[in-house]
Design an enzyme around this catalytic site. Structure first.
Site, mmCIF file in Angstrom:
data_model
loop_
_atom_site.group_PDB
_atom_site.id
_atom_site.type_symbol
_atom_site.label_atom_id
_atom_site.label_comp_id
_atom_site.label_asym_id
_atom_site.label_seq_id
_atom_site.Cartn_x
_atom_site.Cartn_y
_atom_site.Cartn_z
ATOM 1 N N CYS A 1 -1.051 2.017 -5.483
ATOM 2 C CA CYS A 1 -1.862 3.358 -5.963
ATOM 3 C C CYS A 1 -1.126 4.204 -5.775
ATOM 4 O O CYS A 1 -0.452 4.378 -5.365
ATOM 5 C CB CYS A 1 -3.291 3.222 -5.357
ATOM 6 S SG CYS A 1 -4.145 2.048 -5.140
ATOM 7 N N HIS B 1 1.128 -0.883 -0.130
ATOM 8 C CA HIS B 1 -0.155 0.023 0.298
ATOM 9 C C HIS B 1 1.334 1.175 -0.235
ATOM 10 O O HIS B 1 2.285 0.526 0.358
ATOM 11 C CB HIS B 1 -0.689 0.068 1.332
ATOM 12 C CG HIS B 1 -2.433 -1.065 1.455
ATOM 13 N ND1 HIS B 1 -2.536 -1.148 0.065
ATOM 14 C CD2 HIS B 1 -2.339 -2.199 2.024
ATOM 15 C CE1 HIS B 1 -3.478 -2.518 0.679
ATOM 16 N NE2 HIS B 1 -2.999 -3.176 1.676
#
Length: 459
Positions: free
Chosen positions: A345, A302
């Site tokens: 992301c 992440h």
């Protein structure tokens, strides 16, 4: 593994004392992760780790011989390994044979030359730089050096503070550092690659580097075995279970399968905190890559824009990771390709879906991470799972869309001699065409490569 070899390691380990084990661990810092070394309390465990890392084995004794030579256990070298001081001295004078870095040799030599009173002086002069509990009476000089490294006080290319300290009471040892720095400067100037202004600049010099001709320009040399490290930083289980990244184990296995096939030394680290990510990257940037062709790093986690998250939610700047491998910070990779593939992301937006043929079913999750700007470093390629500000997707069952597509394309196109940038472009095309739960994903390539990067497929 043969019984004779196990017996050899057992007999050597039985003959070693605590201080010698500490010396062996210190001299192995470039080969074994620091946290693994810290956990080792006895010689047998040390040799087991060397075997796990394939650093020693039947017919593979050069590192073991060098370590025993460096710590002065010539008796063990002679009795168990059939070598002598003179043979080792001749062997280690040959270019590329020493596996303990000149930097590590220097620090160990200084530690051995310091008297107990000298060590007390060093500790006194470091009181403002290091915590008191790291400077206790029983802390050895090697432990102090390790703490200085962890705190960034000394490193391979910056020994200024250590020189200043030694100048006060051991000028003879300060001169040893001067000689090391001078020698390092000479070696670097000999090995330094002068980056061409264009691909066609200095063709004679470049052909002399052993590059193969290619119809579309020069290609990076891929002649060593292994070609280099493929470092995988794979975060699966987070401190907050809500953020666990199911499917990432499949990604790690896919990457290992492809890069082991391509003859890279693949190493996977799981579930790293932010500081551990930094430390692991720095550790690999300090390794000797002179006998390697390339460096590859996969980061699966992440994150936030421009940052990677550790499992403790602590962020690490991607620029800090990449900059560890510049020509200045990692001279042995100068002029060689450095590849970073980042599955995470770039923000929280989803690409709007346009009318395309749906290609995905099942539940998809999102990763969150990095990067608006990468320093303009030569010979660096970064493949991002998505462009800035947007999400990328991962299936808990089959892995991430981007990593799985990349691995499949590499298996298909590497045997055809395809350039890696072209492979990534194919991946971009495939991922962009897929509809992912009503959204789209658009990967990104950032490259300052100066030549074609073609991974050789073993015959």
């Amino acid at each position: 593994m043969s019984g004779d070899f196990r017996k050899l390691l057992f007999e050597v380990s039985e003959a070693l004392v605590t201080d010698e084990l500490s010396a062996l661990k210190f001299l192995s810092q470039e080969h074994v992760p620091r946290r693994k070394l810290e956990a080792i309390q006895e010689p047998k465990a040390f040799f087991e780790v060397l075997q796990e890392k394939d650093l020693v084995g039947v017919g593979k004794l050069s590192l073991l011989k060098e370590l025993l030579y460096r710590i002065g256990r010539i008796d063990l070298l002679t009795a168990h390994l059939g070598s002598s001081r003179e043979e080792m001295e001749r062997e280690l004078q040959l270019p590329g044979r020493a596996q303990v870095s000149a930097y590590r040799q220097l620090l160990y030599g200084i530690a051995e030359d310091l008297t107990p009173e000298d060590v007390r002086c060093v500790k006194f002069l470091l009181q403002k730089q290091l915590p008191k509990n790291k400077l206790q009476e029983n802390a050895s000089m090697l432990q102090v050096f390790l703490e200085m490294e962890i705190n960034g006080i000394i490193k391979e290319d910056n020994l200024t503070m250590l020189k200043d300290i030694l100048q006060k009471f051991r000028a003879d040892l300060k001169k040893k550092i001067d000689a090391y720095e001078e020698n390092r400067k000479e070696n670097y100037s000999r090995e330094e690659v002068r980056y061409p202004v264009s691909v066609s600049a200095h063709p004679e010099e470049r052909r002399a580097e052993g590059e193969a001709p290619h119809p579309y320009g020069k290609i990076y040399k891929m002649k060593n075995k292994p070609h280099g490290y493929c470092l995988i930083l794979n975060n699966h289980i987070f401190k907050n279970p809500r953020y666990n990244r199911e499917g990432t184990l499949q990604d790690g296995e896919a990457v290992k399968s492809v890069f082991e096939w391509l003859q890279f030394e693949t190493v996977e680290y799981m579930n790293l905190e932010g500081k551990e990510i930094k430390d692991t990257v720095k550790e690999y940037s300090k390794k000797d890559h002179r006998n390697m062709d390339c460096f590859v790093c996969f980061i699966l986690s992440h994150g936030e824009k421009d940052k990677i998250k550790g499992v403790d939610d602590v962020c690490v700047n991607i620029e800090d990771i990449v900059s560890c491998f510049t020509g200045t910070n990692c001279p042995s990779l100068a002029g060689k390709p450095k590849v970073f593939i980042i599955q995470a992301c770039q923000g929280s937006l989803g690409h709007p879906s346009v009318t395309v043929e749906p290609d995905s079913s099942g539940h998809l999750e999102m990763d969150a991470t990095p990067l608006t700007s990468i320093p303009d470093r030569a010979d660096t390629l970064i493949g991002m799972a998505t462009v800035e500000d947007y999400l990328c997707y991962r299936s808990p069952r089959t892995g991430s869309v981007y990593i799985q597509s990349l691995c499949e394309k590499m298996k298909l196109l590497c045997p055809l001699g395809a350039d890696f940038t072209a492979i990534l472009t194919e991946v971009n095309n495939e991922v962009a065409r897929r509809e992912l739960g009503g959204s789209k994903q658009m990967p990104k390539i950032i490259s300052t490569l100066l030549k074609q990067l073609i991974f050789e497929v073993p015959q």
